[in-house]
Design a protein around this motif. Structure first.
Motif, PDB file in Angstrom:
ATOM      1  N   ARG A  18       0.834  -1.210   0.000  1.00  0.00           N
ATOM      2  CA  ARG A  18       0.000   0.000   0.000  1.00  0.00           C
ATOM      3  C   ARG A  18       0.870   1.261   0.000  1.00  0.00           C
ATOM      4  NH1 ARG A  18      -4.631  -1.342   4.577  1.00  0.00           N
ATOM      5  NH2 ARG A  18      -6.303  -1.928   3.135  1.00  0.00           N
ATOM      6  N   ILE A  54       1.178   4.103  -3.012  1.00  0.00           N
ATOM      7  CA  ILE A  54       0.875   5.525  -2.820  1.00  0.00           C
ATOM      8  C   ILE A  54       2.050   6.384  -3.281  1.00  0.00           C
ATOM      9  CG2 ILE A  54       0.449   7.329  -1.101  1.00  0.00           C
ATOM     10  CD1 ILE A  54      -0.992   5.153   0.565  1.00  0.00           C
ATOM     11  N   TYR A  80      -5.264   4.424   6.557  1.00  0.00           N
ATOM     12  CA  TYR A  80      -5.399   4.345   5.101  1.00  0.00           C
ATOM     13  C   TYR A  80      -6.869   4.229   4.679  1.00  0.00           C
ATOM     14  CZ  TYR A  80      -4.972   2.310   0.398  1.00  0.00           C
ATOM     15  OH  TYR A  80      -5.103   2.031  -0.944  1.00  0.00           O
ATOM     16  N   ARG A  81      -7.620   3.440   5.420  1.00  0.00           N
ATOM     17  CA  ARG A  81      -9.040   3.238   5.070  1.00  0.00           C
ATOM     18  C   ARG A  81      -9.861   4.501   5.318  1.00  0.00           C
ATOM     19  NH1 ARG A  81      -8.257  -1.639   7.927  1.00  0.00           N
ATOM     20  NH2 ARG A  81      -9.412  -0.777   9.701  1.00  0.00           N
ATOM     21  N   ARG A  82      -9.413   5.337   6.228  1.00  0.00           N
ATOM     22  CA  ARG A  82     -10.203   6.490   6.639  1.00  0.00           C
ATOM     23  C   ARG A  82      -9.803   7.793   5.943  1.00  0.00           C
ATOM     24  NH1 ARG A  82      -9.432  10.105  10.371  1.00  0.00           N
ATOM     25  NH2 ARG A  82      -7.543   9.072  11.132  1.00  0.00           N
ATOM     26  N   VAL A  83      -8.537   7.920   5.570  1.00  0.00           N
ATOM     27  CA  VAL A  83      -8.022   9.181   5.042  1.00  0.00           C
ATOM     28  C   VAL A  83      -7.613   9.031   3.586  1.00  0.00           C
ATOM     29  CG1 VAL A  83      -6.216  10.935   5.270  1.00  0.00           C
ATOM     30  CG2 VAL A  83      -7.213   9.892   7.325  1.00  0.00           C
ATOM     31  N   ARG A  84      -8.111   9.913   2.746  1.00  0.00           N
ATOM     32  CA  ARG A  84      -7.685   9.938   1.351  1.00  0.00           C
ATOM     33  C   ARG A  84      -6.410  10.772   1.263  1.00  0.00           C
ATOM     34  NH1 ARG A  84     -10.757  12.574  -3.906  1.00  0.00           N
ATOM     35  NH2 ARG A  84      -9.290  11.766  -5.470  1.00  0.00           N
ATOM     36  N   ILE A  85      -5.332  10.131   0.882  1.00  0.00           N
ATOM     37  CA  ILE A  85      -4.025  10.790   0.910  1.00  0.00           C
ATOM     38  C   ILE A  85      -3.758  11.550  -0.384  1.00  0.00           C
ATOM     39  CG2 ILE A  85      -1.529  10.415   1.098  1.00  0.00           C
ATOM     40  CD1 ILE A  85      -2.421   7.845   2.787  1.00  0.00           C
ATOM     41  N   THR A 106      -5.128  13.443  -2.840  1.00  0.00           N
ATOM     42  CA  THR A 106      -6.350  14.199  -3.135  1.00  0.00           C
ATOM     43  C   THR A 106      -6.252  14.879  -4.499  1.00  0.00           C
ATOM     44  OG1 THR A 106      -5.401  16.102  -1.989  1.00  0.00           O
ATOM     45  CG2 THR A 106      -6.793  14.625  -0.700  1.00  0.00           C
ATOM     46  N   GLU A 107      -7.296  15.635  -4.842  1.00  0.00           N
ATOM     47  CA  GLU A 107      -7.272  16.414  -6.078  1.00  0.00           C
ATOM     48  C   GLU A 107      -6.159  17.465  -6.010  1.00  0.00           C
ATOM     49  OE1 GLU A 107      -9.192  15.900  -8.746  1.00  0.00           O
ATOM     50  OE2 GLU A 107     -10.036  14.154  -7.691  1.00  0.00           O
TER      51      GLU A 107
END
Length: 475
Positions: A323, A327, A413-418, A420-421
């Motif tokens: 993972r 990323i 990792y499951r909770r936070v989008r690293i 992003t746009e």
């Protein structure tokens, strides 16, 4: 006898928090900023920064939001060995009353520390302390980068100090495989913290409880055994002799292959790179399985449980390694294609944006906690009648550290989008998180390297990354 270059007395704590005072044979290889806070607290409270005995001052690992990062016992009697005659007259009061200090003064004094205290509360006779996170993160990241380089450099040295007992028959049994795994880890830990402070020392990894070194060319006093427990069948409770080490590794590899084929419909057996990856993963799972129990204790093998389904095993750790690699590789690709700007330097990144509680736990407990882990994972001391061995190595602590770290990272990792746009207002926090993940990933890979386990990127360098979205479900 072998010559030991001693250092000052200090304290070692195993995973069960038992305390032993020893004359350590250990060089201060790694900077430990968290231990520096402990030293500062002892110095402030009792004017003694060298002695850090027991749990009078405690570094926390859980519930940091409510319990704080450190705490110290505010009852005076447990501190009596450090108190002056005048202070002992007030022994029945609190520690702060006894030393004529208070919380406000502590916070004010700590402003001169590298990592200051910003808040303190009392809970059940302990003063719980909250550090300045921004200062801690900034220092912690810089120190971690330097520490990683130091460890890798020391591990690259050559040594013949650590050996397997020649009277333990070389065979393809699981007990001998555990001996080999332990030897490799002991060698790495010796190089990190002991070499070259101990002269003429031979460390022998053995399964013989009444060990005696019989080589006439080496004095017996120069030899220190490290006992390695046997491998038991969990169902029978007897020593496992029905399956060889090669067969057991192959069994774990087949479990992973079957999961890939039957659950995900993947034809992994037709791809050489898949075979290579599965082979390495199976070997890593078995190595971790043999090292995760205290080395002097027997380890029990559960044939009915697939390695890939055990969240505490190497498979889950390597899953999160994948993972992290994904990323970071995706971020680099987006920079190359112009979606994201280039990652600014650590000095030019606003690390104060790392405000998520899981981020703080990952940084405080694992990135900044690595020096303490490695310090506690090895001990070589002068012989005394109290200890029947002068060497103790604790690779199981590294296994436990990794398991807990990836469990927390998986939750984050499951909770936070690293990634992003690429909007301007989102980029600063994205950059701070990428820096955090780079250092976290290096911490993970360093620990795997000490255990002699390949990281995902080492397993499947050329063809793995494009297939990560497919491989991840296998783990």
């Amino acid at each position: 006898m072998y010559k030991i270059i001693p250092v000052k007395n200090s304290t070692m704590c195993d995973s069960d928090s038992s305390i032993i005072n020893v004359c350590e044979v250990k060089v201060k290889v790694l900077r430990d900023e968290l231990q520096e806070v402990v030293h500062n607290l002892y110095n402030y409270l009792v004017s003694d920064e060298e002695c850090t005995i027991g749990l009078l001052v405690k570094k926390h690992t859980n519930n940091l939001t409510t319990q704080g990062d450190f705490s110290f016992l505010n009852t005076a009697k447990p501190w009596q060995d450090f108190l002056t005659e005048e202070q002992l007259k007030r022994i029945d009061g609190t520690l702060l009353q006894c030393v004529n200090k208070d919380i406000a003064d502590l916070i004010n004094t700590s402003k001169d520390w590298a990592i200051p205290i910003v808040k303190a509360i009392e809970i059940k006779k302990r003063i719980h302390l909250f550090v300045d996170r921004q200062s801690a993160i900034s220092i912690g990241f810089k120190v971690a980068v330097k520490n990683h380089k130091k460890v890798l450099k020391r591990m690259s040295a050559d040594t013949t100090v650590v050996k397997i007992d020649p009277y333990c028959t070389d065979s393809d049994c699981l007990a001998y495989l555990r001996l080999k795994c332990l030897r490799d880890v002991v060698r790495n830990l010796y190089l990190i913290y002991t070499y070259p402070l101990v002269q003429k020392l031979i460390i022998v990894v053995t399964w013989r409880s009444g060990y005696k070194y019989l080589d006439l060319n080496i004095a017996s006093d120069d030899v220190e055994p490290v006992f390695c427990g046997t491998v038991l069948n969990a169902r029978t409770g007897l020593k496992e002799t029905s399956i060889t080490a090669s067969e057991y590794i192959r069994l774990r590899q087949e479990e992973l292959t079957l999961i890939a084929q039957h659950k995900y419909g993947l034809r992994v057996t037709s791809e050489e790179k898949w075979k290579e990856f599965i082979a390495h993963l199976g070997e890593s799972a078995v190595t971790f399985e043999l090292l995760q129990i205290k080395c002097s204790s027997p380890v029990k093998i559960h044939f009915e449980s697939a390695a890939a389904g055990n969240s505490k095993g190497a498979a889950f750790i390597l899953y999160n390694c994948a993972r992290l690699e994904t990323i970071l590789r995706t971020f680099k690709e987006k920079v190359d294609e112009g979606t994201y700007p280039a990652l600014p330097s650590l000095e030019n990144t606003d690390l104060s944006l790392l405000t998520d509680e899981d981020e703080w736990s990952l940084i405080f407990t694992y990135i900044m906690g690595l020096p303490s882990l490695l310090t506690n994972a090895v001990e070589v001391r002068e012989y005394s009648e109290i200890y029947n061995s002068c060497c103790e190595f604790r690779p199981h602590m590294i296994c436990n550290f990794l398991s807990n770290m990836v469990k927390l990272f998986s939750q984050y990792y499951r909770r936070v989008r690293i990634l992003t746009e690429p909007r301007k207002h989102l980029l600063p926090v994205l950059f701070a998180r990428v820096h955090m993940l780079i250092i976290l990933n290096n911490t993970l890979k360093l620990c795997l390297s000490i255990l002699n386990i390949k990281s995902v990127s080492q397993m499947y360098t050329t063809c793995f990354f494009p297939l990560i979205p497919i491989i991840l479900p296998l783990l």
